[in-house]
Design an enzyme around this catalytic site. Structure first.
Site, PDB file in Angstrom:
ATOM      1  N   ASP A  35       0.916  -1.389  -0.243  1.00  0.00           N
ATOM      2  CA  ASP A  35      -0.058   0.382   0.092  1.00  0.00           C
ATOM      3  C   ASP A  35       0.904   1.273  -0.712  1.00  0.00           C
ATOM      4  O   ASP A  35       1.595   1.290   1.303  1.00  0.00           O
ATOM      5  CB  ASP A  35      -0.689   0.070   1.119  1.00  0.00           C
ATOM      6  N   ASP A  71     -14.954  -3.779  -2.211  1.00  0.00           N
ATOM      7  CA  ASP A  71     -14.744  -4.017  -0.819  1.00  0.00           C
ATOM      8  C   ASP A  71     -16.025  -3.276   0.556  1.00  0.00           C
ATOM      9  O   ASP A  71     -17.306  -2.036  -0.167  1.00  0.00           O
ATOM     10  CB  ASP A  71     -13.335  -1.851  -0.132  1.00  0.00           C
TER      11      ASP A  71
END
Length: 255
Positions: free
Chosen positions: A8, A129
């Site tokens: 990330d 998500d």
């Protein structure tokens, strides 16, 4: 089943968030290229990159860092975060990205996703998500009223190559994947599903093998790799064998 390490990116650095909360970020390495090379050396067959700045701002922010990673390794790279238009996705492919992960536009502009799937066959992954089964968008800052499985079915119909399903409440928590939600997602679509969120151990990864016949073809692992709770090289071998096994020591890890 693939074990897919995650990097990330926040301001060009390798970080992890807790439940998608930008205020709860922890820097694990200043150099994502170093991390990517380590994961490739440990046996990764694919790398998962997320542009956290891009997800928040709605545009690609860490393109230079992404390009540096794709040029440094030979395994396929999938990238998500802030991919809201065709030009941005084309630019990612130009710098060596293999798969583009779209999320927000699947909710806000599904016709664009349909066009992208047509223009870039087998290269468009839809990241779904969810909080309590409802789809979150814009870097997880907003939650819609759309059911995750309904969106997945629509995107599969458009030609998406794969669904990455993330349970936000599990992401970065090391409390294990949401097996029930993953089973429901895999049964809802006929395209492959990649699990994301909560993997904390080899036991979690091996438990996901039970969902492989339903189409769960991979698991993204993030925080557990950086804390040392999961050894990537051991996980790759154990999952490949489908059972626990003795493995040689890992190579030296990055600082």
């Amino acid at each position: 089943m693939e074990v897919i390490p995650a990097i990330d990116l926040l301001q060009g650095r390798c970080v992890r968030l807790y439940q998608g909360d930008y205020s709860q970020s922890e820097v694990f390495n200043e150099n994502p290229v170093e991390v990517a090379r380590q994961w490739e050396q440990e046996g990764a067959t694919r790398l998962h990159l997320v542009d956290l700045d891009g997800a928040k701002e709605g545009k690609s922010v860490n393109l230079d860092a992404i390009a540096s990673v794709t040029q440094a390794i030979s395994i396929p790279v999938e990238v998500g975060g802030g991919l809201r238009d065709k030009a941005t996705i084309e630019r990612l492919f130009e710098v060596g990205v293999r798969y583009a992960i779209v999320g927000t536009i699947a909710v806000e502009n599904p016709a664009l996703v349909q066009q992208l799937c047509h223009d870039f066959p087998d290269q468009i992954i839809v990241g779904i998500d969810a909080r309590n089964g409802k789809v979150a968008t814009r870097g997880w800052l907003e939650t819609s009223e759309i059911n995750a499985t309904d969106l997945a079915q629509q995107m599969a119909g458009f030609g998406a190559s794969t669904i990455i399903y993330t349970d936000i409440h599990r992401d970065g928590t090391l409390i294990g994947p949401n097996m029930e939600a993953l089973r429901e997602m895999a049964q809802a679509v006929e395209i492959p599903v990649i699990a994301s969120g909560g993997v904390s151990s080899l036991t979690d990864l091996l438990s996901l093998l039970a969902l492989e016949p339903l189409g769960v073809i991979g698991a993204i692992v993030g925080r557990a790799l950086y804390t040392g709770d999961v050894s990537l090289s051991e996980a790759v071998r154990a999952v490949g064998q489908g059972r626990w096994q003795d493995v040689p020591p890992d190579p030296p890890r990055f600082a």
